[in-house]
Design a protein around this motif. Structure first.
Motif, PDB file in Angstrom:
ATOM      1  N   GLN A   1      -1.762  -2.040   4.912  1.00 56.75           N
ATOM      2  CA  GLN A   1      -0.906  -1.087   5.619  1.00 56.75           C
ATOM      3  C   GLN A   1       0.400  -0.850   4.862  1.00 56.75           C
ATOM      4  O   GLN A   1       0.840   0.295   4.688  1.00 56.75           O
ATOM      5  N   MET A   2       1.024  -1.926   4.385  1.00 55.27           N
ATOM      6  CA  MET A   2       2.284  -1.796   3.664  1.00 55.27           C
ATOM      7  C   MET A   2       2.099  -1.043   2.358  1.00 55.27           C
ATOM      8  O   MET A   2       2.901  -0.158   2.008  1.00 55.27           O
ATOM      9  N   THR A   3       1.037  -1.382   1.610  1.00 56.27           N
ATOM     10  CA  THR A   3       0.795  -0.721   0.330  1.00 56.27           C
ATOM     11  C   THR A   3       0.518   0.762   0.528  1.00 56.27           C
ATOM     12  O   THR A   3       0.996   1.599  -0.262  1.00 56.27           O
ATOM     13  N   PHE A   4      -0.218   1.108   1.547  1.00 63.14           N
ATOM     14  CA  PHE A   4      -0.508   2.505   1.856  1.00 63.14           C
ATOM     15  C   PHE A   4       0.781   3.280   2.086  1.00 63.14           C
ATOM     16  O   PHE A   4       1.006   4.355   1.505  1.00 63.14           O
ATOM     17  N   HIS A   5       1.666   2.735   2.898  1.00 61.19           N
ATOM     18  CA  HIS A   5       2.928   3.416   3.196  1.00 61.19           C
ATOM     19  C   HIS A   5       3.861   3.446   1.981  1.00 61.19           C
ATOM     20  O   HIS A   5       4.612   4.407   1.789  1.00 61.19           O
ATOM     21  N   LEU A   6       3.810   2.425   1.150  1.00 57.35           N
ATOM     22  CA  LEU A   6       4.631   2.420  -0.061  1.00 57.35           C
ATOM     23  C   LEU A   6       4.187   3.501  -1.037  1.00 57.35           C
ATOM     24  O   LEU A   6       5.020   4.146  -1.689  1.00 57.35           O
ATOM     25  N   PHE A   7       2.888   3.720  -1.146  1.00 57.84           N
ATOM     26  CA  PHE A   7       2.399   4.785  -2.011  1.00 57.84           C
ATOM     27  C   PHE A   7       2.817   6.161  -1.483  1.00 57.84           C
ATOM     28  O   PHE A   7       3.115   7.068  -2.256  1.00 57.84           O
ATOM     29  N   ILE A   8       2.825   6.307  -0.170  1.00 54.63           N
ATOM     30  CA  ILE A   8       3.294   7.568   0.417  1.00 54.63           C
ATOM     31  C   ILE A   8       4.763   7.779   0.094  1.00 54.63           C
ATOM     32  O   ILE A   8       5.190   8.884  -0.277  1.00 54.63           O
ATOM     33  N   ALA A   9       5.565   6.707   0.207  1.00 52.46           N
ATOM     34  CA  ALA A   9       6.989   6.802  -0.119  1.00 52.46           C
ATOM     35  C   ALA A   9       7.196   7.124  -1.596  1.00 52.46           C
ATOM     36  O   ALA A   9       8.075   7.926  -1.957  1.00 52.46           O
ATOM     37  N   ALA A  10       6.398   6.523  -2.475  1.00 54.02           N
ATOM     38  CA  ALA A  10       6.500   6.820  -3.902  1.00 54.02           C
ATOM     39  C   ALA A  10       6.135   8.273  -4.183  1.00 54.02           C
ATOM     40  O   ALA A  10       6.756   8.935  -5.026  1.00 54.02           O
ATOM     41  N   PHE A  11       5.159   8.789  -3.476  1.00 52.64           N
ATOM     42  CA  PHE A  11       4.767  10.190  -3.612  1.00 52.64           C
ATOM     43  C   PHE A  11       5.909  11.111  -3.190  1.00 52.64           C
ATOM     44  O   PHE A  11       6.191  12.114  -3.855  1.00 52.64           O
ATOM     45  N   VAL A  12       6.579  10.775  -2.092  1.00 49.30           N
ATOM     46  CA  VAL A  12       7.730  11.557  -1.636  1.00 49.30           C
ATOM     47  C   VAL A  12       8.854  11.484  -2.667  1.00 49.30           C
ATOM     48  O   VAL A  12       9.532  12.486  -2.946  1.00 49.30           O
ATOM     49  N   GLY A  13       9.069  10.306  -3.255  1.00 48.11           N
ATOM     50  CA  GLY A  13      10.089  10.173  -4.282  1.00 48.11           C
ATOM     51  C   GLY A  13       9.805  11.030  -5.498  1.00 48.11           C
ATOM     52  O   GLY A  13      10.711  11.656  -6.063  1.00 48.11           O
ATOM     53  N   ALA A  14       8.542  11.082  -5.923  1.00 48.40           N
ATOM     54  CA  ALA A  14       8.170  11.935  -7.054  1.00 48.40           C
ATOM     55  C   ALA A  14       8.394  13.405  -6.721  1.00 48.40           C
ATOM     56  O   ALA A  14       8.856  14.180  -7.571  1.00 48.40           O
ATOM     57  N   ALA A  15       8.086  13.783  -5.487  1.00 47.75           N
ATOM     58  CA  ALA A  15       8.303  15.169  -5.069  1.00 47.75           C
ATOM     59  C   ALA A  15       9.793  15.506  -5.068  1.00 47.75           C
ATOM     60  O   ALA A  15      10.197  16.589  -5.517  1.00 47.75           O
ATOM     61  N   ALA A  16      10.626  14.585  -4.573  1.00 47.62           N
ATOM     62  CA  ALA A  16      12.073  14.818  -4.556  1.00 47.62           C
ATOM     63  C   ALA A  16      12.632  14.952  -5.967  1.00 47.62           C
ATOM     64  O   ALA A  16      13.476  15.817  -6.238  1.00 47.62           O
ATOM     65  N   THR A  17      12.166  14.117  -6.877  1.00 46.98           N
ATOM     66  CA  THR A  17      12.619  14.204  -8.262  1.00 46.98           C
ATOM     67  C   THR A  17      12.209  15.517  -8.891  1.00 46.98           C
ATOM     68  O   THR A  17      12.990  16.147  -9.625  1.00 46.98           O
TER      69      THR A  17
END
Length: 234
Positions: A191-207
């Motif tokens: 569960q944690m890894t899944f949500h962390l990957f989503i957060a990393a995806f959002v970070g890449a989009a923001a960049t």
């Protein structure tokens, strides 16, 4: 010059778009690198526990993170330098009282920004892959938890890391099926890894959004300098 008039001139010449993009760039890079690192660490633990005991099967995940971290560093360096390009074109007189002197080349910044944008576009696309894999795995677990919603046998519902290229085809066992897979999905690590990957995806989009903003600002500056026939030395 009064203090109020001086502040007004500074605010008029301030590169607000670039400053906002700078903050967004730092936020996106930090979110992507931090969450991406933790997500890859969690993924390695899940693979080692359930999919493969051979470290060489997933060793390349560390190399993938190293490449992403270098791309994040390049974007962060650009975020530091590029915002100060905008006021040089828009209102150079603002910088002179502040002690600005030297030479800037907006055409070079445009080229650097384009290159970094292409790199981060690839990073953005790559960061969507683990989100897709984890979402498919989570969806499969939902089907196992609710067998009435699927006609397939629970034992045939599997998550095969080999089919996504995460592991080589000779990895053993390489996949988890049925109730064992449901147990994996219920773990806090998954569960944690899944949500962390989503957060990393959002970070890449923001960049990526911040770099696109930088492109607009740098291209505008370069066009204005060419149109007005102004030099860039102050």
């Amino acid at each position: 010059m009064g203090l109020l008039e001086c502040c007004a001139r500074c605010l008029i010449g301030a590169p607000f778009a670039s400053l906002v993009a700078t903050g967004l760039c730092f936020f996106g890079v930090a979110l992507f690198c931090g969450c991406g690192h933790e997500a890859l660490t969690g993924t390695e633990q899940l693979i080692e526990t359930y999919f493969s005991k051979n470290y060489q099967d997933y060793e390349y995940l560390i190399d993938v993170y190293g490449g992403h971290r270098e791309g994040g560093g390049l974007a962060a360096l650009l975020a530091v330098a590029l915002p100060w390009l905008t006021p040089v074109t828009a209102s150079p007189s603002v910088l002179v009282p502040l002690g600005w002197h030297g030479e800037v080349h907006p055409d070079k910044f445009v080229g650097i920004t384009y290159v970094l944008t292409i790199i981060w576009l690839l990073v953005f696309a790559c960061s969507a892959v683990p989100v897709y894999i984890y979402f498919n795995t989570w969806t499969t677990c939902q089907s196992i938890a609710n067998p009435s919603k699927t006609s397939a046998s629970i034992g045939t519902l599997c998550a095969d890391a080999r089919m996504y290229g995460v592991l080589p085809w000779n990895a053993f066992p390489g996949k988890v099926c049925g109730s064992n897979l449901l147990s994996v999905c219920k773990t806090s690590e998954f569960q944690m890894t899944f949500h962390l990957f989503i957060a990393a995806f959002v970070g890449a989009a923001a960049t990526l959004v911040s770099l696109l903003t930088f492109i607009i600002a740098a291209t505008y500056n370069f066009a204005v300098l060419k149109l007005m026939g102004r030099g860039t030395k102050f």
